[in-house]
Design a protein around this motif. Structure first.
Motif, mmCIF file in Angstrom:
data_model
loop_
_atom_site.group_PDB
_atom_site.id
_atom_site.type_symbol
_atom_site.label_atom_id
_atom_site.label_comp_id
_atom_site.label_asym_id
_atom_site.label_seq_id
_atom_site.Cartn_x
_atom_site.Cartn_y
_atom_site.Cartn_z
ATOM 1 N N VAL A 132 46.311 68.765 42.721
ATOM 2 C CA VAL A 132 45.054 69.310 42.217
ATOM 3 C C VAL A 132 44.259 69.799 43.422
ATOM 4 C CG1 VAL A 132 43.998 67.005 42.187
ATOM 5 C CG2 VAL A 132 42.960 68.860 40.880
ATOM 6 N N ASP A 133 43.797 71.042 43.343
ATOM 7 C CA ASP A 133 43.087 71.671 44.458
ATOM 8 C C ASP A 133 41.582 71.634 44.190
ATOM 9 O OD1 ASP A 133 42.080 73.197 46.479
ATOM 10 O OD2 ASP A 133 43.375 74.932 46.150
ATOM 11 N N LEU A 134 40.878 70.788 44.947
ATOM 12 C CA LEU A 134 39.422 70.646 44.785
ATOM 13 C C LEU A 134 38.694 71.042 46.068
ATOM 14 C CD1 LEU A 134 39.350 67.183 42.960
ATOM 15 C CD2 LEU A 134 39.408 69.452 41.943
ATOM 16 N N THR A 135 39.289 71.945 46.836
ATOM 17 C CA THR A 135 38.711 72.302 48.137
ATOM 18 C C THR A 135 37.359 73.001 48.010
ATOM 19 O OG1 THR A 135 40.076 74.310 48.068
ATOM 20 C CG2 THR A 135 40.919 72.443 49.325
ATOM 21 N N GLU A 136 37.098 73.663 46.866
ATOM 22 C CA GLU A 136 35.844 74.381 46.697
ATOM 23 C C GLU A 136 34.816 73.597 45.893
ATOM 24 O OE1 GLU A 136 36.293 78.369 45.329
ATOM 25 O OE2 GLU A 136 38.116 78.719 46.477
ATOM 26 N N LEU A 137 35.113 72.342 45.637
ATOM 27 C CA LEU A 137 34.220 71.534 44.805
ATOM 28 C C LEU A 137 33.395 70.588 45.671
ATOM 29 C CD1 LEU A 137 33.737 71.172 41.724
ATOM 30 C CD2 LEU A 137 35.239 69.199 41.847
ATOM 31 N N PRO A 138 32.063 70.603 45.528
ATOM 32 C CA PRO A 138 31.209 69.684 46.299
ATOM 33 C C PRO A 138 31.536 68.224 45.987
ATOM 34 C CG PRO A 138 29.899 71.435 45.327
ATOM 35 C CD PRO A 138 31.278 71.558 44.739
ATOM 36 N N ALA A 139 31.251 67.354 46.942
ATOM 37 C CA ALA A 139 31.653 65.947 46.850
ATOM 38 C C ALA A 139 31.011 65.212 45.681
ATOM 39 C CB ALA A 139 31.331 65.232 48.158
ATOM 40 N N ASP A 140 29.813 65.629 45.264
ATOM 41 C CA ASP A 140 29.116 64.893 44.211
ATOM 42 C C ASP A 140 29.287 65.547 42.844
ATOM 43 O OD1 ASP A 140 27.742 67.160 44.888
ATOM 44 O OD2 ASP A 140 25.741 66.270 44.666
ATOM 45 N N ARG A 141 30.295 66.397 42.672
ATOM 46 C CA ARG A 141 30.420 67.138 41.425
ATOM 47 C C ARG A 141 31.815 67.032 40.820
ATOM 48 N NH1 ARG A 141 27.089 72.771 42.720
ATOM 49 N NH2 ARG A 141 25.084 71.779 43.122
ATOM 50 N N ALA A 142 32.389 65.858 40.853
ATOM 51 C CA ALA A 142 33.730 65.705 40.288
ATOM 52 C C ALA A 142 33.921 64.340 39.658
ATOM 53 C CB ALA A 142 34.778 65.926 41.368
ATOM 54 N N ASP A 143 34.548 64.351 38.482
ATOM 55 C CA ASP A 143 34.966 63.128 37.797
ATOM 56 C C ASP A 143 36.399 63.376 37.352
ATOM 57 O OD1 ASP A 143 35.303 60.859 36.301
ATOM 58 O OD2 ASP A 143 34.081 61.547 34.609
ATOM 59 N N ILE A 144 37.345 63.060 38.219
ATOM 60 C CA ILE A 144 38.739 63.430 37.984
ATOM 61 C C ILE A 144 39.632 62.199 38.089
ATOM 62 C CG2 ILE A 144 40.671 64.849 38.789
ATOM 63 C CD1 ILE A 144 38.661 66.882 39.754
ATOM 64 N N GLN A 145 40.496 62.056 37.082
ATOM 65 C CA GLN A 145 41.411 60.915 37.062
ATOM 66 C C GLN A 145 42.685 61.294 36.316
ATOM 67 O OE1 GLN A 145 40.273 56.517 36.535
ATOM 68 N NE2 GLN A 145 40.893 57.096 34.488
ATOM 69 N N VAL A 146 43.816 60.890 36.852
ATOM 70 C CA VAL A 146 45.116 61.148 36.239
ATOM 71 C C VAL A 146 45.858 59.828 36.099
ATOM 72 C CG1 VAL A 146 47.336 62.328 36.475
ATOM 73 C CG2 VAL A 146 45.230 63.477 37.205
ATOM 74 N N LYS A 147 46.342 59.536 34.871
ATOM 75 C CA LYS A 147 47.107 58.315 34.616
ATOM 76 C C LYS A 147 48.417 58.676 33.935
ATOM 77 C CE LYS A 147 43.566 54.717 34.209
ATOM 78 N NZ LYS A 147 43.052 53.624 33.346
ATOM 79 N N VAL A 148 49.513 58.113 34.441
ATOM 80 C CA VAL A 148 50.830 58.355 33.856
ATOM 81 C C VAL A 148 51.552 57.022 33.705
ATOM 82 C CG1 VAL A 148 53.007 59.597 34.035
ATOM 83 C CG2 VAL A 148 50.925 60.614 34.992
ATOM 84 N N THR A 149 52.041 56.756 32.485
ATOM 85 C CA THR A 149 52.789 55.531 32.204
ATOM 86 C C THR A 149 54.270 55.866 32.098
ATOM 87 O OG1 THR A 149 50.922 54.563 31.016
ATOM 88 C CG2 THR A 149 53.084 53.609 30.601
ATOM 89 N N PHE A 150 55.107 55.104 32.839
ATOM 90 C CA PHE A 150 56.548 55.346 32.875
ATOM 91 C C PHE A 150 57.283 54.170 32.233
ATOM 92 C CE2 PHE A 150 54.845 57.724 36.485
ATOM 93 C CZ PHE A 150 55.466 58.953 36.333
ATOM 94 N N PRO A 151 58.498 54.411 31.677
ATOM 95 C CA PRO A 151 59.247 53.335 31.027
ATOM 96 C C PRO A 151 60.120 52.513 31.962
ATOM 97 C CG PRO A 151 60.370 55.421 30.681
ATOM 98 C CD PRO A 151 59.116 55.731 31.459
ATOM 99 N N GLY A 152 60.363 52.985 33.186
ATOM 100 C CA GLY A 152 61.265 52.282 34.103
ATOM 101 C C GLY A 152 60.531 51.667 35.285
ATOM 102 N N LYS A 153 61.309 51.266 36.280
ATOM 103 C CA LYS A 153 60.758 50.652 37.483
ATOM 104 C C LYS A 153 60.317 51.729 38.472
ATOM 105 C CE LYS A 153 61.958 47.600 41.346
ATOM 106 N NZ LYS A 153 63.047 46.829 41.993
ATOM 107 N N ILE A 154 59.070 51.668 38.891
ATOM 108 C CA ILE A 154 58.529 52.643 39.827
ATOM 109 C C ILE A 154 58.958 52.254 41.239
ATOM 110 C CG2 ILE A 154 56.411 53.653 40.776
ATOM 111 C CD1 ILE A 154 55.167 53.157 37.998
ATOM 112 N N THR A 155 59.764 53.124 41.849
ATOM 113 C CA THR A 155 60.302 52.831 43.176
ATOM 114 C C THR A 155 59.489 53.473 44.294
ATOM 115 O OG1 THR A 155 61.805 54.740 43.026
ATOM 116 C CG2 THR A 155 62.634 52.605 42.255
ATOM 117 N N ARG A 156 58.710 54.507 43.968
ATOM 118 C CA ARG A 156 57.897 55.170 44.992
ATOM 119 C C ARG A 156 56.738 55.894 44.334
ATOM 120 N NH1 ARG A 156 60.953 59.340 46.101
ATOM 121 N NH2 ARG A 156 59.585 60.884 45.157
ATOM 122 N N THR A 157 55.552 55.776 44.938
ATOM 123 C CA THR A 157 54.398 56.530 44.450
ATOM 124 C C THR A 157 53.292 56.504 45.498
ATOM 125 O OG1 THR A 157 52.805 56.797 42.645
ATOM 126 C CG2 THR A 157 53.341 54.543 43.277
#
Length: 233
Positions: A132-157
Motif C-alpha cells: 500500500v502506497d501512502l507516501t502522499e498521505l499526511p501522518a495524521d490522516r490515515a486509518d488503515i488496517q489489513v487482516k488476513v486469516t489463513f488455514p495452515g501454519k504461518i512460516t513467515r510474515t
C-alpha cells in the motif's frame, strides 16, 4: 496564419483526465482516509472478505471515493455505501474468489495502483504479497488496517501473527509491503495415507480386471473349439 481547430473529443479526454487527477488528489490529500480489509483464505484456495475504502466527507452530499467492480466479478462481488464516524465511501464484500480473481479485484478498485494484493500456491505452500502506497498521505490522516486469516501454519510474515490471523497497520508517508507464507496441512490436498489407499484400490481393480479378461478369453476359446470329442474304445 491558419490556426488548427481542436477536436471536441480531444478536449473531453483532457477534461476527463483532469477530473480523474483531481479525484485522486482529494482522496490522498484531503481529509482522513480509512481503508480496512478483512480476508479469510480457505483450504481450497478461495478468498472471502470485506473491504472498506472511505474518507472524511469534504462537503455535504459527498459520497467518498468511487470504486469500480470488474464486469467479470459482478456476480461474486457486492458494493454498497459506507457511512460511519464521519467517513463516507464504499464497502466491498465478496465470497469464494480465486487467487486470480483477488488480483483482478485489487487492480480494479484502486486508482493509481496504491493498493496491491496477490496470493500464490506452490505445492503445500501458499504465499501472499502486496503493498500500500501512502507516501502522499499526511501522518495524521490515515486509518488503515489489513487482516488476513489463513488455514495452515504461518512460516513467515512481516505482519503481526495472532493464531493464524496476520495483521498489518501501514503508516502514512511510506510504502508498506505485505508478506506471508503459509504451510498447508494434509487437509488441503490428498494425504499420504489416502494416496496409498487410492493406489492400492487401483492395483486391486487392475488385478480383478486382468482375471476377468483371462476368464472370458478362456470361455470364448472353449466355445470356438466346439464340444469335446468323445472317444469310443
Amino acid at each position: 496564419m491558419h490556426q488548427a481547430t481542436q477536436h471536441p473529443r480531444s478536449g473531453l479526454r483532457r477534461w476527463a483526465a483532469l477530473l480523474a487527477l483531481t479525484l485522486l488528489a482529494l482522496l490522498t490529500l484531503s481529509g482522513c482516509v480509512r481503508v480496512q480489509a478483512a480476508l479469510a483464505v480457505s483450504e481450497d484456495d478461495l478468498v472471502s472478505g470485506q473491504l472498506v475504502v472511505a474518507q472524511v466527507a469534504i462537503k455535504q452530499g459527498d459520497s467518498g471515493p468511487a470504486l469500480t467492480i470488474p464486469p467479470e466479478l459482478k456476480g461474486k462481488v457486492r458494493a454498497q455505501s459506507y457511512t460511519a464516524d464521519g467517513y463516507v465511501g464504499q464497502t466491498v464484500s465478496f465470497q469464494g474468489l480465486s487467487f486470480a480473481e483477488i488480483t483482478v479485484l485489487s487492480d480494479a478498485i484502486t486508482a493509481g495502483k496504491q493498493y496491491r494484493l496477490s496470493f500464490r500456491r506452490s505445492g503445500d505452500l501458499v504465499t501472499m504479497g502486496g503493498s500500500v502506497d501512502l507516501t502522499e498521505l499526511p501522518a495524521d490522516r490515515a486509518d488503515i488496517q489489513v487482516k488476513v486469516t489463513f488455514p495452515g501454519k504461518i512460516t513467515r510474515t512481516n505482519g503481526i501473527n495472532d493464531n493464524g490471523t496476520v495483521t498489518w497497520k501501514p503508516k502514512p508517508g511510506a510504502v508498506t509491503e505485505f508478506d506471508a507464507a503459509v504451510q498447508y496441512t494434509d487437509k488441503s490436498g490428498v494425504s499420504w495415507t489416502k494416496w496409498v489407499t487410492i493406489v492400492g484400490a487401483s492395483a486391486i481393480g487392475v488385478a480383478l480386471l486382468v482375471l476377468a479378461l483371462a476368464f472370458f478369453t478362456h470361455r470364448r476359446s472353449v466355445r470356438a473349439a466346439g464340444p469335446p470329442t468323445v472317444r469310443r474304445y
